[in-house]
Design an enzyme around this catalytic site. Sequence first.
Site, mmCIF file in Angstrom:
data_model
loop_
_atom_site.group_PDB
_atom_site.id
_atom_site.type_symbol
_atom_site.label_atom_id
_atom_site.label_comp_id
_atom_site.label_asym_id
_atom_site.label_seq_id
_atom_site.Cartn_x
_atom_site.Cartn_y
_atom_site.Cartn_z
ATOM 1 N N CYS A 129 28.745 6.028 14.274
ATOM 2 C CA CYS A 129 28.389 4.655 13.891
ATOM 3 C C CYS A 129 27.303 4.091 14.816
ATOM 4 O O CYS A 129 27.346 2.919 15.211
ATOM 5 C CB CYS A 129 29.615 3.741 13.900
ATOM 6 S SG CYS A 129 30.860 4.175 12.677
ATOM 7 N N ALA A 130 26.356 4.941 15.158
ATOM 8 C CA ALA A 130 25.247 4.536 16.028
ATOM 9 C C ALA A 130 24.018 5.342 15.637
ATOM 10 O O ALA A 130 23.424 6.050 16.460
ATOM 11 C CB ALA A 130 25.600 4.748 17.496
#
Length: 464
Positions: free
Chosen positions: A382-383
């Site tokens: 999630c980055a």
Amino acid sequence: MSSAILENISLASSPLLPVVGNDLKAPLIHGASVRYANLDYAASAPAVEDVAAHLAQILPYYASVHRGAGFASQVSTSVYENARHIVANFLGARPDDTVIFTRNTTDSLNLLAGCVQTLLESNSNANGEVLYLDIEHHANLLPWQALPHRSVVAGDTIAATLSRVETQLRAGNVVLLAITGASNVTGEVLPVAEFSALAHKYGARIVVDAAQLAPHRRIDIAASGIDYVAFSGHKLYAPFGAGVLVGRSDWLDTGKPHLAGGGAVKDVRMESVLWTQGPARHEAGSPNVLGAATLARAAQVLGALDADQWHDHEQQLRSHLVSGLQELDGVTVHQLFTDSDAYAECGSIGVVNFSIAGYDAGLVAAYLSAEHGVGVRDGKFCAHPALRRLGLASGSLRASFGLGSRLEDAQRLIDGVGALLRAGLGWDYVVDAGRWVPANDSRTFPSWAPNTPGTAGAAPCATD
């Protein structure tokens, strides 16, 4: 060998605290089973046994909080409201700070974004912007994209990143600097007090995404000058559905209520509403009493730890894993900054990001689980911007540990990667619903857990 080194090794050879599931058996694809080596703490940490015991203790008294005259309701209300004071003390909050219970860090930051939107819609802040780095978790990036914003490309060093942030702050109009306390990708810690001082120097406030920092380091809001901090119970050894946002009351008391519903109001008419202030303004509906209570209990447990032992346990594990991986040809350990280990008060928490030349990260994760009983995370965490920055657009591997970890967990990962490089895969693997899984997998789930085909890749983003 010095007594100090021996003491460190002794610390890391066993869990610092007992956690639920630390003796869980994981079935291997070849038919045997081993103790599960959980190296995925950064995604969700297991409950500390003390926290789980606290949950069992209060569960018989569970009832809806606030306005209930019944005994159980009174007990639950007391537990829920006292949890705010415990969390405030854990964070070194100022006396007038507000503590709001949420679902998780993402929920907390979205709540604050709604309050910032109200602020920006006022005439006095019509040109205000939010400033954030390109290395943030999506939780501390996407909420701000819906508002006037600017992003900063982090430098190759923490010092250069501070300079770049100051340049943007000096340009004016920034009302809020949003920054991570520790990278969920690499574990590197940022100097939040220095970022806070910069923000205040140019008239801005700062919010710290402490989802990764809070489970590993002491946080003192008042001493560091942090205006707002957010973190999740499920990373703080209390995986029962609660998170928290703590910070200055003025923006929170005037911001748009996070949810419209009961408990957040003073008065309701058919065509109008008078919202309340304080935490209740953003906690509409029946709150997660058990989640808040266990999060607070976890805060007490971590707050009582000997800081030196806590740090030494984690750093011995991390050093052992990093050095072991770096000795293997074809393995690269990744960092965002070249000066994070040398920069005062920074370093890294118990997170190690790595990749193996010639192997897809998802395949390696499946292999480690099926053939060695090791659980790691793979993907983009999630980055996505941070992974692209590292040249890892297709993802990488992340090992992470905490209070329940031991040296044997790290060594089993090193041994598993070494065996892969020497002899290759010991089983055939296929892609199922976007995830690598062993072919003809005969392992079964516990009898009470549905073994649903295709759920291995159930996340909307297959590489998240």
